[in-house]
Design a protein around this motif. Structure first.
Motif, PDB file in Angstrom:
ATOM      1  N   ALA A   1       0.834  -1.190   0.000  1.00  0.00           N
ATOM      2  CA  ALA A   1       0.000   0.000   0.000  1.00  0.00           C
ATOM      3  C   ALA A   1       0.877   1.251   0.000  1.00  0.00           C
ATOM      4  CB  ALA A   1      -0.917   0.006   1.224  1.00  0.00           C
ATOM      5  N   GLN A   2       0.622   2.149  -0.906  1.00  0.00           N
ATOM      6  CA  GLN A   2       1.360   3.411  -0.966  1.00  0.00           C
ATOM      7  C   GLN A   2       0.487   4.462  -1.642  1.00  0.00           C
ATOM      8  OE1 GLN A   2       4.826   2.591  -3.321  1.00  0.00           O
ATOM      9  NE2 GLN A   2       3.671   2.239  -5.190  1.00  0.00           N
ATOM     10  N   ALA A   3       0.860   5.745  -1.417  1.00  0.00           N
ATOM     11  CA  ALA A   3       0.106   6.833  -2.038  1.00  0.00           C
ATOM     12  C   ALA A   3       0.262   6.756  -3.552  1.00  0.00           C
ATOM     13  CB  ALA A   3       0.608   8.168  -1.515  1.00  0.00           C
ATOM     14  N   GLU A   4      -0.849   6.741  -4.248  1.00  0.00           N
ATOM     15  CA  GLU A   4      -0.808   6.612  -5.697  1.00  0.00           C
ATOM     16  C   GLU A   4      -0.863   7.982  -6.365  1.00  0.00           C
ATOM     17  OE1 GLU A   4      -2.445   2.292  -6.811  1.00  0.00           O
ATOM     18  OE2 GLU A   4      -4.035   3.723  -6.322  1.00  0.00           O
ATOM     19  N   ARG A   5      -0.215   8.081  -7.515  1.00  0.00           N
ATOM     20  CA  ARG A   5      -0.110   9.340  -8.239  1.00  0.00           C
ATOM     21  C   ARG A   5      -0.980   9.296  -9.500  1.00  0.00           C
ATOM     22  NH1 ARG A   5       5.348   9.969 -10.125  1.00  0.00           N
ATOM     23  NH2 ARG A   5       5.078   7.737 -10.541  1.00  0.00           N
ATOM     24  N   PHE A   6      -1.696  10.384  -9.713  1.00  0.00           N
ATOM     25  CA  PHE A   6      -2.654  10.473 -10.809  1.00  0.00           C
ATOM     26  C   PHE A   6      -2.111  11.387 -11.907  1.00  0.00           C
ATOM     27  CE2 PHE A   6      -5.028   8.989  -7.285  1.00  0.00           C
ATOM     28  CZ  PHE A   6      -6.190   8.380  -7.752  1.00  0.00           C
ATOM     29  N   LEU A   7      -2.619  11.150 -13.113  1.00  0.00           N
ATOM     30  CA  LEU A   7      -2.265  11.994 -14.244  1.00  0.00           C
ATOM     31  C   LEU A   7      -3.438  11.992 -15.215  1.00  0.00           C
ATOM     32  CD1 LEU A   7       0.350  13.590 -14.875  1.00  0.00           C
ATOM     33  CD2 LEU A   7       0.965  11.752 -16.451  1.00  0.00           C
ATOM     34  N   PHE A   8      -3.785  13.186 -15.693  1.00  0.00           N
ATOM     35  CA  PHE A   8      -4.819  13.291 -16.724  1.00  0.00           C
ATOM     36  C   PHE A   8      -4.191  13.787 -18.018  1.00  0.00           C
ATOM     37  CE2 PHE A   8      -7.782  16.232 -18.951  1.00  0.00           C
ATOM     38  CZ  PHE A   8      -8.575  15.255 -19.544  1.00  0.00           C
ATOM     39  N   ALA A   9      -4.587  13.181 -19.137  1.00  0.00           N
ATOM     40  CA  ALA A   9      -4.079  13.584 -20.449  1.00  0.00           C
ATOM     41  C   ALA A   9      -5.206  13.490 -21.463  1.00  0.00           C
ATOM     42  CB  ALA A   9      -2.911  12.697 -20.869  1.00  0.00           C
ATOM     43  N   THR A  10      -5.094  14.281 -22.516  1.00  0.00           N
ATOM     44  CA  THR A  10      -6.017  14.165 -23.636  1.00  0.00           C
ATOM     45  C   THR A  10      -5.281  13.545 -24.815  1.00  0.00           C
ATOM     46  OG1 THR A  10      -5.495  16.442 -24.303  1.00  0.00           O
ATOM     47  CG2 THR A  10      -7.478  16.092 -22.966  1.00  0.00           C
ATOM     48  N   ALA A  11      -6.017  12.824 -25.643  1.00  0.00           N
ATOM     49  CA  ALA A  11      -5.454  12.189 -26.829  1.00  0.00           C
ATOM     50  C   ALA A  11      -6.292  12.575 -28.040  1.00  0.00           C
ATOM     51  CB  ALA A  11      -5.424  10.670 -26.663  1.00  0.00           C
TER      52      ALA A  11
ATOM     53  N   GLN B   1       8.518  10.041 -22.360  1.00  0.00           N
ATOM     54  CA  GLN B   1       8.242  11.030 -21.317  1.00  0.00           C
ATOM     55  C   GLN B   1       7.152  10.529 -20.367  1.00  0.00           C
ATOM     56  OE1 GLN B   1       7.539  14.167 -24.244  1.00  0.00           O
ATOM     57  NE2 GLN B   1       9.142  15.405 -23.267  1.00  0.00           N
ATOM     58  N   MET B   2       6.138   9.897 -20.924  1.00  0.00           N
ATOM     59  CA  MET B   2       5.087   9.337 -20.083  1.00  0.00           C
ATOM     60  C   MET B   2       5.647   8.229 -19.187  1.00  0.00           C
ATOM     61  SD  MET B   2       1.955   9.248 -19.082  1.00  0.00           S
ATOM     62  CE  MET B   2       1.070  10.204 -20.330  1.00  0.00           C
ATOM     63  N   ALA B   3       6.494   7.394 -19.757  1.00  0.00           N
ATOM     64  CA  ALA B   3       7.101   6.316 -18.974  1.00  0.00           C
ATOM     65  C   ALA B   3       7.944   6.879 -17.840  1.00  0.00           C
ATOM     66  CB  ALA B   3       7.937   5.420 -19.881  1.00  0.00           C
ATOM     67  N   GLY B   4       8.582   8.026 -18.086  1.00  0.00           N
ATOM     68  CA  GLY B   4       9.378   8.657 -17.032  1.00  0.00           C
ATOM     69  C   GLY B   4       8.518   9.141 -15.878  1.00  0.00           C
ATOM     70  N   MET B   5       7.322   9.615 -16.168  1.00  0.00           N
ATOM     71  CA  MET B   5       6.398  10.034 -15.102  1.00  0.00           C
ATOM     72  C   MET B   5       5.807   8.814 -14.397  1.00  0.00           C
ATOM     73  SD  MET B   5       4.333  13.150 -16.950  1.00  0.00           S
ATOM     74  CE  MET B   5       5.052  13.872 -18.425  1.00  0.00           C
ATOM     75  N   ASN B   6       5.500   7.775 -15.156  1.00  0.00           N
ATOM     76  CA  ASN B   6       5.045   6.487 -14.638  1.00  0.00           C
ATOM     77  C   ASN B   6       3.946   6.620 -13.575  1.00  0.00           C
ATOM     78  OD1 ASN B   6       4.980   3.718 -14.578  1.00  0.00           O
ATOM     79  ND2 ASN B   6       6.715   3.509 -13.182  1.00  0.00           N
ATOM     80  N   PRO B   7       2.798   7.202 -13.936  1.00  0.00           N
ATOM     81  CA  PRO B   7       1.719   7.377 -12.939  1.00  0.00           C
ATOM     82  C   PRO B   7       1.087   6.040 -12.562  1.00  0.00           C
ATOM     83  CG  PRO B   7       0.922   7.894 -15.128  1.00  0.00           C
ATOM     84  CD  PRO B   7       2.401   7.669 -15.274  1.00  0.00           C
ATOM     85  N   ASP B   8       0.480   6.029 -11.381  1.00  0.00           N
ATOM     86  CA  ASP B   8      -0.277   4.845 -10.956  1.00  0.00           C
ATOM     87  C   ASP B   8      -1.663   4.830 -11.599  1.00  0.00           C
ATOM     88  OD1 ASP B   8       1.610   3.774  -8.800  1.00  0.00           O
ATOM     89  OD2 ASP B   8       1.331   5.862  -8.189  1.00  0.00           O
ATOM     90  N   TRP B   9      -2.191   6.009 -11.870  1.00  0.00           N
ATOM     91  CA  TRP B   9      -3.461   6.168 -12.569  1.00  0.00           C
ATOM     92  C   TRP B   9      -3.235   7.087 -13.757  1.00  0.00           C
ATOM     93  CZ3 TRP B   9      -8.257   4.042 -11.248  1.00  0.00           C
ATOM     94  CH2 TRP B   9      -8.354   3.452  -9.975  1.00  0.00           C
ATOM     95  N   LEU B  10      -3.610   6.638 -14.939  1.00  0.00           N
ATOM     96  CA  LEU B  10      -3.605   7.504 -16.113  1.00  0.00           C
ATOM     97  C   LEU B  10      -5.040   7.614 -16.611  1.00  0.00           C
ATOM     98  CD1 LEU B  10      -2.196   9.212 -18.222  1.00  0.00           C
ATOM     99  CD2 LEU B  10      -1.799   7.124 -19.570  1.00  0.00           C
ATOM    100  N   LEU B  11      -5.576   8.823 -16.557  1.00  0.00           N
ATOM    101  CA  LEU B  11      -6.943   9.097 -16.985  1.00  0.00           C
ATOM    102  C   LEU B  11      -6.867   9.829 -18.316  1.00  0.00           C
ATOM    103  CD1 LEU B  11      -8.044  10.420 -13.501  1.00  0.00           C
ATOM    104  CD2 LEU B  11      -8.113   8.062 -14.339  1.00  0.00           C
ATOM    105  N   VAL B  12      -7.490   9.272 -19.338  1.00  0.00           N
ATOM    106  CA  VAL B  12      -7.335   9.782 -20.701  1.00  0.00           C
ATOM    107  C   VAL B  12      -8.677  10.241 -21.250  1.00  0.00           C
ATOM    108  CG1 VAL B  12      -6.595   9.265 -23.050  1.00  0.00           C
ATOM    109  CG2 VAL B  12      -5.384   8.247 -21.114  1.00  0.00           C
ATOM    110  N   GLY B  13      -8.703  11.470 -21.734  1.00  0.00           N
ATOM    111  CA  GLY B  13      -9.841  11.976 -22.487  1.00  0.00           C
ATOM    112  C   GLY B  13      -9.527  11.848 -23.967  1.00  0.00           C
ATOM    113  N   ASP B  14     -10.064  10.815 -24.613  1.00  0.00           N
ATOM    114  CA  ASP B  14      -9.735  10.505 -26.011  1.00  0.00           C
ATOM    115  C   ASP B  14     -10.765  11.159 -26.929  1.00  0.00           C
ATOM    116  OD1 ASP B  14      -9.034   9.469 -28.452  1.00  0.00           O
ATOM    117  OD2 ASP B  14      -8.922   7.390 -27.786  1.00  0.00           O
TER     118      ASP B  14
ATOM    119  N   ALA C   1       1.555  12.834 -10.854  1.00  0.00           N
ATOM    120  CA  ALA C   1       2.864  12.374 -11.324  1.00  0.00           C
ATOM    121  C   ALA C   1       3.566  13.437 -12.168  1.00  0.00           C
ATOM    122  CB  ALA C   1       2.696  11.095 -12.145  1.00  0.00           C
ATOM    123  N   ILE C   2       3.088  14.671 -12.103  1.00  0.00           N
ATOM    124  CA  ILE C   2       3.695  15.755 -12.890  1.00  0.00           C
ATOM    125  C   ILE C   2       5.084  16.055 -12.335  1.00  0.00           C
ATOM    126  CG2 ILE C   2       3.470  18.186 -13.531  1.00  0.00           C
ATOM    127  CD1 ILE C   2       0.415  17.766 -13.198  1.00  0.00           C
TER     128      ILE C   2
END
Length: 347
Positions: free
Chosen positions: A206-216, A258-271, A242-243
């Motif tokens: 268990a650890q604090a998870e990091r979020f990231l939102f991106a549009t595609a 670059q995305m792999a370098g941020m490596n978020p636990d949650w990636l939320l995508v607006g496609d 994860a910014i």
């Protein structure tokens, strides 16, 4: 009704009746004078000087639509990109009919003028080049929407309320919004704790998870960075992102590396291309040999969300919907396939 009340007081006490009637008339006159007094509203342009209560409002960005509807007004014209489906259902339920004035980036000035507006609300970044022409049509409030932060957009809603003669009402609605966001924050923390407990029973740390939102889209993938609206909402709800540290931008177009370098636990995508089968950039990423090594892939926490909520709208209605989306996501089992959140409409 007012006359009958005055008669009753006159019979019971002439002195009191005269004082009460005078006081009521003074209040009515004061309200009328207040609506006619000039109001000076600071903005990103020359500053707006407006008198009376605007009735015919044109908005050239979705966040301005949010604030105007919040004040109880339906604009006569909206730069809706000629895609009315992009307007949030929550807003549509509170709106009447309107006229499209074209694209946000290139609104049609002739259409705007034909609507005879008494107030135009424009975006500093998109509309500085036509600011003088807009002023020639009607008083114009110039604010920043594209690239604006969450808190700044809340402050701008107050300015819009001031321009509309409804500042106190908008401030009350914003207080209700803050209360709602506090409640969402508590619910989200509870959901995170339950999720962490579930993972611990599955042998995961268990650890604090990091979020990231991106549009595609056809232009690639853009991370909504530290200054973006959605990121501000995520922080307001007590979540980590994860910014990269030191980032001072609103949007970052990123490569897979670059995305792999941020490596978020949650990636939320607006496609934006979901209706056409999905953005090609996302398909290429999923074919990359390092794709299975990313945290959000291993945890199956890559999710589709609605870009019109998370990216386009940028107002309190969108912020509250983002909060509800996150609670649904975090409350779910982590072993959920890459799919839209149930109940979240896609464009």
């Amino acid at each position: 009704m007012f006359a009958s009340v005055v008669v009753v007081f006159f019979i019971s006490s002439p002195a009191v009746a005269q004082q009460s009637t005078t006081s009521a008339l003074e209040q009515i006159q004061s309200v009328g004078q207040g609506l006619q007094q000039e109001r000076r509203v600071p903005d990103k342009g020359d500053g707006l000087v407006i008198q009376g209560t605007p009735r015919r409002v044109v908005v050239l960005e979705y966040s301005f639509l949010d604030a105007v509807v919040l004040a109880g007004i339906t604009p006569v014209g909206i730069a809706d990109d000629q895609k009315p489906q992009r307007i949030l259902s929550q807003l549509k339920q509170q709106m009447g009919d309107y006229q499209s004035v074209g694209l946000r980036g290139q609104p049609n000035l002739e259409t705007i003028a034909s609507l005879k507006p008494d107030l135009i609300i424009a975006d500093q970044r998109r509309h500085s080049g036509i600011y003088r022409e807009l002023q020639g049509i009607a008083p114009t409030l110039l604010l920043l929407s594209y690239g604006a932060e969450y808190n700044d957009l809340l402050n701008d809603a107050v300015l819009i309320g001031q321009a509309l003669g409804k500042q106190s009402y908008v401030e009350q609605r914003l207080q209700q919004h803050e209360t709602a966001m506090d409640r969402f924050r508590v619910q989200l923390k509870s959901a995170q704790l339950e999720n962490a407990q579930l993972k611990s029973t599955q042998g995961q740390q268990a650890q604090a998870e990091r979020f990231l939102f991106a549009t595609a889209s056809e232009r690639g993938v853009a991370v909504h960075a530290s200054k973006a609206f959605a990121t501000g909402v995520i922080h307001r709800l007590g979540l980590q992102t994860a910014i990269p540290q030191g980032d001072n931008s609103a949007y970052m177009r990123v490569s897979f590396e670059q995305m792999a370098g941020m490596n978020p636990d949650w990636l939320l995508v607006g496609d934006y291309n979901r209706a056409q089968g999905g953005a090609e950039a996302l398909k290429r990423w999923q074919a990359h040999p390092l794709w299975p090594m990313l945290n959000m892939v291993k945890k199956q926490q890559l999710k589709l969300v609605d870009p019109k909520v998370w990216s386009l709208s940028r107002g309190i209605f969108a912020a509250e919907q983002i909060a509800e989306d996150l609670i649904k996501l975090v409350s779910a089992s982590p072993l959920v396939s890459f799919a839209p959140v149930e109940g979240v409409q896609q464009p």
